[in-house]
Every structure is written in C-alpha cells, then in structure tokens.
Design an enzyme around this catalytic site. Structure first.
Site, PDB file in Angstrom:
ATOM      1  N   ASN A  48       4.207  11.833 -19.219  1.00  0.00           N
ATOM      2  CA  ASN A  48       3.012  10.913 -19.076  1.00  0.00           C
ATOM      3  C   ASN A  48       2.365  10.830 -17.816  1.00  0.00           C
ATOM      4  O   ASN A  48       3.063  10.509 -16.958  1.00  0.00           O
ATOM      5  CB  ASN A  48       3.356   9.562 -19.743  1.00  0.00           C
ATOM      6  CG  ASN A  48       2.212   8.549 -20.045  1.00  0.00           C
ATOM      7  OD1 ASN A  48       1.485   8.296 -19.157  1.00  0.00           O
ATOM      8  ND2 ASN A  48       2.103   7.862 -21.225  1.00  0.00           N
ATOM      9  N   HIS A  59      -0.429  12.031 -22.497  1.00  0.00           N
ATOM     10  CA  HIS A  59       0.857  11.524 -22.586  1.00  0.00           C
ATOM     11  C   HIS A  59       1.935  12.650 -22.572  1.00  0.00           C
ATOM     12  O   HIS A  59       1.572  13.746 -22.039  1.00  0.00           O
ATOM     13  CB  HIS A  59       0.840  11.152 -24.341  1.00  0.00           C
ATOM     14  CG  HIS A  59       0.058  10.097 -24.611  1.00  0.00           C
ATOM     15  ND1 HIS A  59       0.155   9.380 -25.637  1.00  0.00           N
ATOM     16  CD2 HIS A  59      -0.842   9.296 -23.936  1.00  0.00           C
ATOM     17  CE1 HIS A  59      -0.726   8.091 -25.713  1.00  0.00           C
ATOM     18  NE2 HIS A  59      -1.581   8.355 -24.605  1.00  0.00           N
ATOM     19  N   GLU A  61       3.958  14.301 -24.523  1.00  0.00           N
ATOM     20  CA  GLU A  61       3.882  15.445 -25.550  1.00  0.00           C
ATOM     21  C   GLU A  61       2.573  16.100 -25.358  1.00  0.00           C
ATOM     22  O   GLU A  61       2.963  17.384 -25.340  1.00  0.00           O
ATOM     23  CB  GLU A  61       3.957  14.803 -26.963  1.00  0.00           C
ATOM     24  CG  GLU A  61       5.136  13.667 -27.129  1.00  0.00           C
ATOM     25  CD  GLU A  61       5.009  12.423 -26.968  1.00  0.00           C
ATOM     26  OE1 GLU A  61       5.856  11.929 -27.451  1.00  0.00           O
ATOM     27  OE2 GLU A  61       4.322  12.020 -26.180  1.00  0.00           O
ATOM     28  N   SER A  84       9.653   7.801 -29.238  1.00  0.00           N
ATOM     29  CA  SER A  84       9.079   8.059 -30.512  1.00  0.00           C
ATOM     30  C   SER A  84       7.664   8.256 -30.139  1.00  0.00           C
ATOM     31  O   SER A  84       6.823   7.426 -29.482  1.00  0.00           O
ATOM     32  CB  SER A  84       9.332   6.929 -31.495  1.00  0.00           C
ATOM     33  OG  SER A  84       8.510   7.148 -32.526  1.00  0.00           O
ATOM     34  N   CYS A  86       3.681   8.293 -30.395  1.00  0.00           N
ATOM     35  CA  CYS A  86       2.600   7.384 -30.698  1.00  0.00           C
ATOM     36  C   CYS A  86       1.799   8.159 -31.811  1.00  0.00           C
ATOM     37  O   CYS A  86       2.083   9.586 -32.308  1.00  0.00           O
ATOM     38  CB  CYS A  86       1.710   6.917 -29.471  1.00  0.00           C
ATOM     39  SG  CYS A  86       0.584   8.275 -28.880  1.00  0.00           S
ATOM     40  N   CYS A  89       0.045  11.299 -30.483  1.00  0.00           N
ATOM     41  CA  CYS A  89       0.906  12.629 -30.314  1.00  0.00           C
ATOM     42  C   CYS A  89       1.543  13.011 -31.837  1.00  0.00           C
ATOM     43  O   CYS A  89       1.745  14.257 -31.844  1.00  0.00           O
ATOM     44  CB  CYS A  89       2.328  12.125 -29.299  1.00  0.00           C
ATOM     45  SG  CYS A  89       1.585  12.120 -27.534  1.00  0.00           S
ATOM     46  N   ASP A 149      -0.453   1.029 -22.287  1.00  0.00           N
ATOM     47  CA  ASP A 149      -0.034   2.407 -22.657  1.00  0.00           C
ATOM     48  C   ASP A 149      -0.008   2.462 -24.323  1.00  0.00           C
ATOM     49  O   ASP A 149      -0.295   3.254 -24.771  1.00  0.00           O
ATOM     50  CB  ASP A 149       1.167   2.838 -22.266  1.00  0.00           C
ATOM     51  CG  ASP A 149       1.383   4.377 -22.319  1.00  0.00           C
ATOM     52  OD1 ASP A 149       0.751   5.252 -22.011  1.00  0.00           O
ATOM     53  OD2 ASP A 149       2.591   4.601 -22.981  1.00  0.00           O
TER      54      ASP A 149
END
Length: 152
Positions: A48, A59, A61, A84, A86, A89, A149
């Site tokens: 991130n 982010h 990912e 996990s 969002c 993503c 975030d």
C-alpha cells in the site's frame, strides 16, 4: 482448508509480509501483496503506497499487480495479501480472472473475499498471528489513517 498446500501459502505470505513491513517503514499503511504464477514464480510484489505516493488507488494488491506487468492470462495465478482485499482489490481479482487469493488475516478488516469465493475464486484465509498483530498495532497507533484507508 482448501486443497492448496497451507505450507506453500505461508511461504508465499512471507513475501507479502516483507512488503507490508516496507510500507510501514516508509510511513505508510502496512498491507503487502504478491502475485504468483501457476508454477510458483513471483510475478510482482508491492505494498500500500497511498500515503507515500499521495495516490488513493495504490493498494497492496494493485501495486503487486502493476509490478507484475502485463500478462496474457491470469488463470492459475494467486494473489497473496496480508489483509482481506477491499472491494476495489476484490474487483481487480474478478476483472482479471485471478484464480486464488491467499489472505493473511481477516480479523481487523473483512473485505470482499466471501464475494470472491461466491464467484469461483479459491480463497485461503490463514489467520496469521503476525499479520493480525501488525494491523492491530497500526490501527491503534494511526486510527485516522486507517479510517481514511477503509473509507470510514
């Protein structure tokens, strides 16, 4: 657990944890990720960078995905992330047909991994104590940044 080898999942998670720690050291949010090919090669890794780059779209990912470069297909790939994913993503995973997501933890944030599972993506949640502790410590220290975030 899923058919995916849990030891391999934990080995791959270590790459994402390294990225999360790098992001934290840079003054950012400690979420890291890595995209692995079907044969186990790291295609890209990242973290991130919302704070560092002043860009809300970077982010963990998406950074790993961008660093992987263009692929002909994402079938058989695995996105490994410390947290996990969002909805943003999760959408990336669906859009490009990433086959599996390995999640370090989903206690501090339960993103879209259930939705991904409902749409055929293999999900492996490791509930990794190191990932949980890293996020809990960050959230306690920087609640305003965390809330920004996650859009709270």
């Amino acid at each position: 657990m899923n058919a995916f080898d849990p030891e391999l999942a934990r080995t791959w998670l270590a790459t994402a944890v390294e990225e999360a720690r790098a992001g934290l050291a840079e003054g950012g949010i400690p979420i890291g990720a890595a995209l692995y090919s079907a044969d186990g090669k790291v295609l890209g890794r990242g973290h991130n960078r919302r704070v560092q780059d002043g860009d809300p779209s970077v982010h963990g990912e998406t950074d790993a995905f961008r660093n992987a470069g263009r692929q002909r297909s994402y079938k058989g790939t695995t996105m490994v992330t410390t947290l996990s994913p969002c909805w943003y993503c999760s959408g990336l995973v669906r859009q490009f047909g990433i086959s599996r997501v390995v999640v370090g933890e989903a206690r501090t944030f339960h993103g879209g991994h259930d939705w991904l599972a409902e749409h055929g993506v293999e999900i492996v949640v490791l509930d990794d104590p190191e990932c949980v502790a890293m996020m809990e410590e960050f959230i306690a220290a920087r609640p305003e940044l965390w809330n920004e975030d996650i859009g709270a």
